[in-house]
Design a protein around this motif. Sequence first.
Motif, short mmCIF file in Angstrom:
data_model
loop_
_atom_site.label_atom_id
_atom_site.label_comp_id
_atom_site.label_asym_id
_atom_site.label_seq_id
_atom_site.Cartn_x
_atom_site.Cartn_y
_atom_site.Cartn_z
N VAL A 307 0.84 -1.21 0.00
CA VAL A 307 0.00 0.00 0.00
C VAL A 307 0.87 1.25 0.00
O VAL A 307 0.60 2.21 -0.74
CB VAL A 307 -0.94 -0.01 1.22
N MET A 308 1.92 1.23 0.82
CA MET A 308 2.81 2.39 0.87
C MET A 308 3.55 2.56 -0.46
O MET A 308 3.78 3.68 -0.91
CB MET A 308 3.80 2.25 2.02
N GLN A 309 3.90 1.46 -1.10
CA GLN A 309 4.58 1.56 -2.39
C GLN A 309 3.67 2.20 -3.43
O GLN A 309 4.10 3.07 -4.20
CB GLN A 309 5.03 0.18 -2.85
N THR A 310 2.40 1.79 -3.45
CA THR A 310 1.45 2.37 -4.40
C THR A 310 1.27 3.86 -4.12
O THR A 310 1.22 4.68 -5.06
CB THR A 310 0.10 1.66 -4.30
N PHE A 311 1.18 4.21 -2.86
CA PHE A 311 1.05 5.62 -2.48
C PHE A 311 2.27 6.42 -2.97
O PHE A 311 2.12 7.49 -3.58
CB PHE A 311 0.91 5.73 -0.96
#
Length: 464
Positions: A307-311
Amino acid sequence: MLPFKLRCQLQDHQGDVRAICCLPGEDGQPDRIVTTSRDKTAKLWTPESEASTNFVVERTFSGHTHYVTAVCAIRPSNDHPQGLIATGCHDNRIRVFDPKEDNPIHVLTGHTDNVCALVCGKFGTMVSGSWDNTVRVWSSYHCVMELKGHTGAVWAVAIVPSTGKHLTASADSTIKIWHVGSVERTLTQHTDCVRALAVLGTNAFLSASNDGTCRRWQMNGDCVQTYQAHISFVYSLALLPNGFASGGEDRTVRVWQDGELAQTIKVPADSVWSVACLPNGDVAAGTSDGIVRVFTQAAERMADASVMQTFDEHVQAMEQARKPNQSQQIGDLQMKDVKGPECLGIPGRMAGDSRLVREGDGVYAYQWDADSQQWMKLGSVENAIDRKTRGQMLDGQEYDFVFTIDVEDGTPPLKLGYNRGEDPWVVGRKFLEKNFLPLTYLEQVATFISTNAGGGTLAPQASS
């Protein structure tokens, strides 16, 4: 201490999230988040489960007829053990909700324009600020005092505990300190609209402004510190356990500790309209893309790595899309016309002077520091500050469109602000009355507003 990282993203609003507050849990209940939006709703969010890092919509509050621009939590009482929620709306009304009910239990009237600021104190006291340039003090849901003195919209209000004092901040670029209904001091150091206030105790407070700065003040009116906060408008402030956070038009949340910038959190949206601190120290940010993003320093509450990577990818993609090149503009300035570092050899004329400088493929903002006699680098400038295709400011207020009205040859053109959803005939009539123009223009002005979706110039002719 760990830096702030993404905890979760709350997605249910269909328009900009303009205001956020926390509804603290009572008797073992979880802390909840309240948000308001240009989609004409307010929403109550609750943790998805005891172990979850996410929030879900518990309730959507109804009854608003226009943008919902302000919110505050009213403290619990015997009658309302979970507390109450007050919202300010572009329809000039304040609504008070019980968290367990969809519809308001009180509707407060008195303001004659958008209610854009709310704060609640002890014993049910509430203070509101409006585009009508006034402040109202409410007790038991009745207006008990009206404060007049500002010459522009009142964007922020605050209560100084145990002192009988109120703070107000306005589009007239001033902050006023009031005591028992009278102006005690007027502070004039900001150079543009003052958008946010945060009280630090009985003797100090913070302010944030469209001039790109935050300031720390003593109650005697002394400005004891200026934070070169953002490279564009600063819209909001939130106190943290060991500092404060600010949000602004440069697509960032900035965290300040010990008087210094500790962290810059970039978001993939054009504006950070509102920030709030949760009781556990997490920071919630409401943005122009209709999403609420919560950031945390607690490792156990951080989002999954994917999720943090997508963000992060979304942030990088927006930065790349907004990166200026020689054919692009920075506001109204062509990139090729921005001067290089050699222009920093010329001293500023006064404290606070700003200058744009082209360095390599980027453009950076500098501000003159009179004490050190040096240009201080504030940060990179991106196309987020170009507001041509977004909301526009007029007389300290925000509008979807600002139209230019050429009344007659030889006289300066007039400006008319209009928001989507407003009645063009009502807006037209107010414009004509304000500028002492004949109502015979009304049909043409209203028709122009109705048919023009992107701004333009109107030269009205009186109808026969």
